[in-house]
Design a protein around this motif. Structure first.
Motif, short mmCIF file in Angstrom:
data_model
loop_
_atom_site.label_atom_id
_atom_site.label_comp_id
_atom_site.label_asym_id
_atom_site.label_seq_id
_atom_site.Cartn_x
_atom_site.Cartn_y
_atom_site.Cartn_z
N ARG A 148 23.89 0.79 -34.23
CA ARG A 148 23.17 0.38 -35.93
C ARG A 148 23.69 -0.59 -36.59
NH1 ARG A 148 22.53 3.97 -40.16
NH2 ARG A 148 22.03 2.51 -41.92
N LEU A 149 25.05 -1.10 -36.35
CA LEU A 149 25.69 -2.68 -36.58
C LEU A 149 24.99 -3.60 -35.93
CD1 LEU A 149 28.11 -3.48 -38.53
CD2 LEU A 149 29.51 -3.18 -36.40
N LEU A 174 21.48 -4.19 -37.96
CA LEU A 174 21.77 -4.73 -38.94
C LEU A 174 21.98 -6.78 -39.23
CD1 LEU A 174 23.98 -2.10 -41.05
CD2 LEU A 174 21.88 -3.16 -41.81
N GLU A 175 22.70 -6.68 -37.87
CA GLU A 175 23.12 -7.91 -37.73
C GLU A 175 21.83 -8.89 -37.78
OE1 GLU A 175 26.07 -7.29 -35.19
OE2 GLU A 175 28.17 -7.50 -37.41
N ASP A 210 19.61 -9.70 -39.75
CA ASP A 210 20.24 -10.65 -41.15
C ASP A 210 20.02 -11.49 -40.55
OD1 ASP A 210 20.82 -8.49 -42.72
OD2 ASP A 210 23.17 -8.35 -43.05
#
Lengths: 96, 483, 503
Positions: free
Chosen positions: A86-87, A90-91, A94
């Motif tokens: 998930r991280l 997200l990264e 971005d």
């Protein structure tokens, strides 16, 4: 050296290697794997606790504990992996 | 069918967790009902403990070693009651925090995670053997990490992952210790550990378990994961994490030291020294924190340190008294910190931010939430007549009468630091000259402020009934009047 | 032993405490706009409290003993008692609370944050009452800290940067003092096994066996309460805290904070150590010296202040130490002076602060240099101010004279003739900083007065309170020997405090 000593020391060594990895590794996945290694070491030690001088049957209780431990660690690993994914997503989103 | 309250305390939240997961539409109703029912079970248990001092039961009628035995005494029921009561009020507070359609997902995941967490904590407080304690702290860890990342922001996910690593590592250290214990003693139940011959290996096992627990409860210098995790979670989650979750590991620590009395002067003193470092370092970090929730999270680090000082304040000969002081401080912190995090969450919700420097720049002042925050701070600083004060008084009294003046000095410095960092916040609440436009102050009552206010008032009011609380904690103490 | 009359209503002290403690949450919860209701509750409760205190005073003078206990920790009790010394302080706070409440309602009319103000105001009075009736040092400590917490929001009521700075200084001083008091209370508990206030003290054995520890404890305890009593060098917070609204300053200087400190010194010296033990430990002489230094230092600093409230604040630093001096002289006559001054200084200083508040409200006059001609513009207020100032200087037969007279007699009684010189010097200094103010007000035509030829309209709620208290200043001095006057009651108290000695 009796077999239980060998196994026991190996277990502790594996745990130590894992611990070093968990503390020093930078990559998220590597740290998780290192923690897995720790769990292997701890499991080893429990298995050794079950060992008895041969004609005696091994103690069943530690085996039950190891199996429970494996289940617990597997679920923890799954959660950690989900978090990492998930991280990661997200990264990367971005960064675009 | 069993009618034992301990079984209910364990399974009501577990079944509740499953039910809310299966029926997400009814999550609020089922969730609240489960927590309330668990509170009821704990009340029944408290009645039993009050009558008998100590209650044991075998889960599902299966005796050890095959089955799992549950045991409750004054200390465990105190922890259970704190968990359930604080949990119930945080649940009520969560109704407001997660209302609205935008929070649908959050709401859906909050309830099962929180009920699972409750199961784990009740399991810890009722557990009698160290392997089950290991399983339960893993259950707690999984649920707690889930709660940490509930908001889904990047900061929360990062903090949650860090928390996860720390948690797994702590649990594995604990497991390794469990392995050592089994290797040397051949049994895992706490009662069996009392009878074990003290040996170097057993001390090593205890040390491993204690280090694992320190990591889980975030004692300096193993606190690195806590501030980010607690500061970035949603308000109800922070309240649960800071108020309740770190206490489970502390409880196991207290239990271990009761059942494995292998602590010598050096070990006890080093606990206190680490606690002192936590108080000082955490205090300085709280002074520097830019955000309100971060400040509150650092104050948790400080308070954990204080609890360890309380544990060590009279040296090994005083342990039979000082664990009670530590328990009082655990209780005081649990109630007050939950109130404080929820109040901070309310302030953030009203202001739209929680930057301490700009608290006075918002056109709106959530007066009641600010008041709640201040009340909770009174207990956390340790001003009379709050429970925090009673805990601090007992700590200082014990340290003075046994001549350990260094703990007195550290506690005093810690108190002054806490006054200093909380007064930064109060100044933000009460400053009015940086707003040109009229400031809208909340007056009267808002329903959402009631749960934290109740908790904050409880933290202060409990100080008045500290004597009965203390005598309840002592019920069924395994050593009785012995050292 | 004479039989102790039974109480018909043992909970009376608790009720007196609750009249202001319970009213605080109600006031907090009332909406800002409910001004009439708030005023009604405030005044009603204040009046009720005066009535209850009067009842209590009558009962106590008949010899009834009130003693309420509640166990907080094993052996450690929360204890309220109503001894004559408590009555003295409770009556002062009850009466002045009523008067200050009237004044505050007028002063804050239409001002912001009134709900908060009156809530904390009530808490502040509750804390003062608790301090007065505390039956042991532990209970005293609880209310001492409550007082700090309740006054902090009052001090920074205006919410300006300056107020916040003052508030921070106030908190640093008083909370540190509170912490030291906590240490001292713990020390007492560990050394003596009790924290009870008992006439004659509880430390005789400790003082005999471990005089060093007892001396250290004296320093710690007196130092801790000395912070609130503004003993030099712990006085710096008081002049800074005058940024508070006028009614708060009035209450702070007359009843609440500094008096709590002075009252604490009395309790510690008379009922923890016992005056004889304190003397035997050699602690009273340094305390007297400290008080003397504070008296002179405060007066000298007052002379150079241009800000009216600051000048009054330094004057308080000086005047409150008369009480400490009277205690430390260890003579019953000086003690009468000290206790009398507890009341007298309260009446005088509250008059002056309310008058100063009226000047600021009515004319915008905040500095001594602006006071030219204000006597003609606000004759009532300035008359009250003048009366109080003359009393402070010690003009017979006003209140201040009575206290100074007994203090001087006490000094002679204790063989400390320097006290007379000190009192004369202090009176001279008082005159030096008060008379110019009076001269400006009455005998100089000020530019201010010309600018505002009309008399400013301030409501009766602002005008009446200082006049009332000024009349009381006149009365307690003039009728000092009447029954039930503060001075008569003081003799009653001192008889108890020194009973141990005479036996």
């Amino acid at each position: 050296m009796t077999p239980d000593m060998i196994y026991g020391l190996t277990g502790i060594a594996v745990f130590a290697i894992g611990l070093a990895g968990a503390l020093c590794a930078q990559d998220r996945l590597r740290r998780l794997l290192a923690l897995k290694l720790c769990s292997m070491g701890a499991g080893f030690l429990l298995v050794v606790a079950a060992w008895r001088v041969p004609p005696d049957a091994p103690d069943p209780v530690p085996h039950a504990l190891v199996i429970t431990g494996i289940v617990v660690v597997v679920s923890a690993t799954a959660v950690a992996l989900a978090l990492i994914r998930r991280l990661q997503s997200l990264e990367t989103r971005d960064d675009d | 069918m069993t009618t034992d309250p301990m079984t209910f305390a364990l399974f009501l939240p577990l079944f509740g967790a499953m039910a809310v997961f299966l029926l997400p539409r009814a999550s609020v109703a089922i969730g609240l009902a489960s927590v309330a029912a668990t509170c009821g079970a704990v009340l029944f248990l408290a009645r039993d403990v009050l009558a008998k001092g100590e209650v044991m039961t075998a889960l599902g009628g299966w005796e050890a070693p095959l089955g799992i035995a549950l045991r409750a005494d004054g200390l465990s029921v105190t922890m259970l009651s704190m968990t359930c009561a604080v949990g119930l009020l945080v649940s009520l507070g969560a109704l407001d925090s997660f209302k609205g359609t935008g929070q649908m997902r959050t709401r859906q995941y909050f309830w099962p995670l929180w009920l699972l967490l409750l199961t784990g904590m009740n399991g810890v407080y009722l557990g009698t053997d160290i392997f089950n304690l290991y399983v339960m702290i893993e259950v707690i860890a999984l649920a707690a990490v889930g709660l940490t990342v509930l908001s889904g922001t990047r900061a929360a996910l990062r903090a949650g992952l860090e928390y996860m690593y720390a948690s797994i590592l702590g649990a594995l250290l604990f497991l390794l210790g469990v392995g050592f214990v089994y290797l040397h003693v051949g049994r895992l139940d706490l009662a069996g550990l009392i009878e074990a011959e003290p040996s170097g290996a057993l001390s090593a096992a205890l040390a491993l378990m204690v280090v694992g627990l320190m990591l889980k409860t975030a004692l300096f210098p193993l606190h690195f994961w806590l501030p980010a995790a607690h500061a970035n979670a949603t308000a109800p989650a922070s309240a649960l994490l800071s108020g309740l979750v770190v206490k489970a590991a502390l409880y196991i620590f207290l239990r271990l030291t009761m059942y494995m009395p292998l602590l010598d002067e050096i070990m006890v003193t080093s606990m206190g020294v680490l606690g002192a470092c936590a108080v000082l370092w955490g205090g300085v970090q709280a002074l520097r924190a830019e955000r309100l929730k971060l400040l509150v999270a650092w104050s948790t680090v400080v308070q954990i340190g204080l609890i360890f000082i309380a544990f060590a304040h009279a040296g090994p000969p005083g342990l039979h008294e000082s664990w009670k002081v530590a328990a009082l401080l655990i209780l005081a912190h649990g109630v007050a910190k939950a109130a404080m995090f929820m109040a901070a969450g309310r302030i953030r919700a009203e202001l739209g931010h929680d930057i301490i420097r700009d608290l006075d720049r918002a056109p709106v002042r959530p007066t009641l939430a600010q008041f709640t925050f201040a009340l909770a701070a009174i207990s956390i600083i340790g001003l009379p007549p709050s429970l925090g004060f009673i805990g601090k008084w007992s700590l200082l009294e014990g340290a003075m009468s046994s001549g350990y003046w260094h703990w007195v000095v550290v506690t005093m410095i810690g108190t002054l630091l806490s006054v200093a960092y909380f007064s930064r916040v109060f100044a933000g609440f009460l400053r009015f000259d940086r707003m040109r436009n009229p400031v809208a102050e909340h007056q009267g009552w808002a329903l959402a402020d009631l749960p934290p206010l109740t908790l904050a008032l409880a933290a202060i009011g409990l100080g008045l009934v500290a004597a009965p609380v203390l005598s309840f904690i002592e019920l069924g103490y395994p050593f009785g009047a012995a050292p | 032993m004479t039989p102790v009359p039974l109480t018909d209503f043992p909970l009376l002290p608790l009720f007196i405490l609750l009249t202001s403690l319970l009213v605080a949450p109600i006031l907090f919860a009332l909406p800002e706009s409910a001004a009439r209701l708030r005023t009604g509750i405030n005044l009603g409760m204040a009046a009720l409290k005066v009535a209850l205190v009067a009842w209590l005073a009558v009962k106590v003078s008949e010899g009834v003993i009130y003693d309420l206990r509640f166990t907080m920790l094993p052996g450690l009790e929360f204890k309220l008692q109503a001894d004559p010394l408590a009555i003295l302080f409770v009556s002062l706070s009850a009466i002045l609370w009523l008067i200050t409440t009237v004044y505050s309602v007028g002063y804050l009319e239409h001002g912001p944050h009134r709900a908060r103000f009156f809530g904390f105001f009530s808490l502040c009075v509750a804390a003062t009452v608790g301090i007065a009736m505390a039956g042991n040092l532990f209970t005293f400590l609880i209310f001492y800290e409550l007082l700090t917490l309740a006054t902090y929001p009052l001090v920074i009521h205006h919410g300006t940067a300056e107020a916040l700075r003052a508030g921070r200084i106030y908190l640093i001083y008083t909370l540190t003092g509170g912490l030291v008091l906590l240490l001292g209370t713990l020390g007492l508990w560990v050394l003596a096994g009790t924290t009870d206030f008992i006439p004659g003290g509880v430390l005789d054995n400790v003082a005999a066996e471990r005089p060093r520890a007892a001396q250290l404890l004296f320093v710690v305890l007196v130092g801790a309460v000395g912070v609130k009593a503004a003993l030099v060098p712990f006085h710096a917070w008081l002049p800074v805290a005058m940024v508070a609204p006028a009614p708060v300053s009035a209450l702070l200087h007359a009843v609440a904070v500094v008096k709590a400190g002075a009252f604490g010194i009395m309790r510690v010296v008379y009922e923890i150590f016992g005056i004889e033990t304190a003397q035997a430990l050699g602690m009273t002489a340094p305390l007297a010296a400290m008080a003397a230094i504070t008296i002179l230092y405060g007066s000298m600093r007052a002379i150079t202040q241009d800000d009216i409230k600051k000048r009054l604040a330094y004057s308080t630093v000086s005047q409150v130490s008369y009480i400490t001096l009277g205690v430390a002289l260890a003579s019953p006559i000086a003690a009468i002076g000290a206790l009398g001054h507890l009341i007298h200084q309260g009446l005088m200083k509250i008059t002056m602060f309310m008058a100063a508040g009226n000047l600021a409200e009515g004319l915008g006059v905040k500095k001594v240099s602006q006071m030219d001609g204000v006597g003609r513009a606000m004759p009532g207020t300035m008359l009250a101010f003048t009366l109080a100032a003359l009393a402070m200087i010690g003009l017979p037969p006003l209140a201040g004279f009575v206290s100074k007279w007994y203090l001087a007699q006490g000094g002679l009684d204790a063989g400390a003739a320097w006290v007379i010189a000190l009192l004369l010097g202090s009176s001279l200094l008082n005159a030096v900083y008060f008379l110019p103010m009076l001269h400006r007000a009455w005998f100089r035509d000020g530019t201010r007065a010309k600018e505002t030829p009309k008399r400013p309209r301030i409501g009766w709620m602002l005008a009446a309170p200082p006049i009332t208290t000024a009349l009381m200043v006149l009365a307690v001095g003039g009728f000092a020997n009447a029954p039930f006057s503060p001075l008569e009651w003081t003799r009653f108290v001192v008889a108890i405090a020194y009973r141990e000695q005479s036996q």
